[in-house]
Scaffold this active site. Structure first.
Site, mmCIF file in Angstrom:
data_model
loop_
_atom_site.group_PDB
_atom_site.id
_atom_site.type_symbol
_atom_site.label_atom_id
_atom_site.label_comp_id
_atom_site.label_asym_id
_atom_site.label_seq_id
_atom_site.Cartn_x
_atom_site.Cartn_y
_atom_site.Cartn_z
ATOM 1 N N HIS A 62 33.808 58.377 38.088
ATOM 2 C CA HIS A 62 34.829 58.420 39.130
ATOM 3 C C HIS A 62 34.909 59.828 39.731
ATOM 4 O O HIS A 62 35.951 60.247 40.230
ATOM 5 C CB HIS A 62 36.204 58.059 38.552
ATOM 6 N N LYS B 169 38.939 51.061 38.952
ATOM 7 C CA LYS B 169 39.232 49.637 39.070
ATOM 8 C C LYS B 169 38.700 49.038 40.361
ATOM 9 O O LYS B 169 39.362 48.241 41.027
ATOM 10 C CB LYS B 169 40.725 49.384 38.918
ATOM 11 N N SER C 126 45.274 46.459 39.942
ATOM 12 C CA SER C 126 44.363 46.502 38.805
ATOM 13 C C SER C 126 44.481 47.833 38.057
ATOM 14 O O SER C 126 44.471 47.869 36.820
ATOM 15 C CB SER C 126 42.922 46.297 39.290
#
Length: 293
Positions: free
Chosen positions: A105, A48, A135
């Site tokens: 990620h 995010k 988020s």
């Protein structure tokens, strides 16, 4: 009548790191030896932090802002993160006529080793940790990863720990920035910089990728990757438990700087600030992180 109990996906802990359940047990090891091509572009972020936005920026730059080329590239690329299921295998078979644009990620110790030898290029995007937290919570609470992620207060506690899904913000971002910010094949941007100077960041990325654009092409990329344009076309079908099936979720929510104020209590903000100041002491990254505009 009692409510039907919720079913949670959990996380997949591999070598002490909490991955999404879409990551297979042998994937981290496979990623380290993943074969890099010279024109590969990795979009790396903590969750995010503008992952999909950054990937679309790169995709549009590679395609010179041409919507038809962007659409073709979008349809030929595997969806989702490089580490999800067998996406890395799909990229192994990807055409060599055009660059692979892969988002991930992955923590620094799992990134393909050849990147640290100078192969490929990495666009690394960071977002201030308070907005990232809010988020992230909004993104995962409906996807039912863990029961403790359902409510903001318990998520906030989890977010501070090292066993958080994808690790915590500090453990993820600091090693990348401190160890690799001066590497020629790394470009570090912040989400806030991209919001404040969208056009300037398009130019910086195109220069980094050695793909100069005309003024007209820059404007097309900016238009194609505006928040309203991105939100209109970006959603994802996410596989929950088998008995629940797939659900479609938007990938973008508000896209603003300072949304953390809608969730952080005064006490949580003071506590987080104390941790932030301690973890960021002496870090060059501290000068680039802003919490409101």
């Amino acid at each position: 009548m009692a409510d039907t109990p919720k079913t949670f996906l959990g996380v997949n802990v591999i070598n002490g790191f909490a991955w999404s359940p879409q990551v297979l047990d042998d994937t981290p090891e496979k990623l380290q030896s993943f074969e890099i091509r010279e024109d590969d572009v990795f979009v790396l972020t903590y969750p995010k932090a503008g992952t999909n936005w950054a990937r679309e920026l790169v995709r549009n730059i590679v395609c010179d802002g041409n919507k038809e080329k962007v659409k073709e590239d979008y349809e030929s690329n595997p969806p989702g993160q490089l580490e999800f299921v067998d996406n890395w295998k799909k990229y192994d078979n990807f055409l060599r006529e055009k660059p692979r644009i892969m988002m991930s990620h992955e923590p620094v110790d799992v990134l393909p080793r050849q990147i640290f030898e100078g192969k490929g290029r990495v666009l690394f995007v960071m977002r201030n940790p308070k907005d990232s937290a809010v988020s992230f919570w909004n993104f995962i609470k409906d996807r039912q990863f863990l029961e403790e992620y359902e409510k903001w207060d318990t998520f906030f506690e989890a977010y501070l720990r090292s066993d958080m899904l994808n690790g915590n913000w500090f453990d993820y971002n600091l090693p990348y920035y401190e160890q690799h910010r001066n590497k020629k094949n790394f470009l570090f941007l912040t989400y806030e910089e991209m919001k404040l100077d969208h056009k300037g960041c398009v130019i910086r990325i195109s220069d980094f990728l050695s793909r100069p654009l005309s003024e007209e092409q820059v404007d097309k990329v900016v238009q194609n990757t505006s928040f309203s344009s991105m939100k209109a076309k970006n959603s994802i079908s996410f596989q929950l438990k088998e008995e629940i099936g797939k659900k479609t979720f938007p990938l973008l929510r508000k896209g603003i700087v300072g949304d953390w104020k809608t969730r952080f209590t005064v006490a949580q903000n003071e506590r987080f600030d104390a941790i932030y100041n301690q973890r960021m002491e002496g870090s060059a990254l501290a000068k680039r992180i802003i919490f409101e505009t």
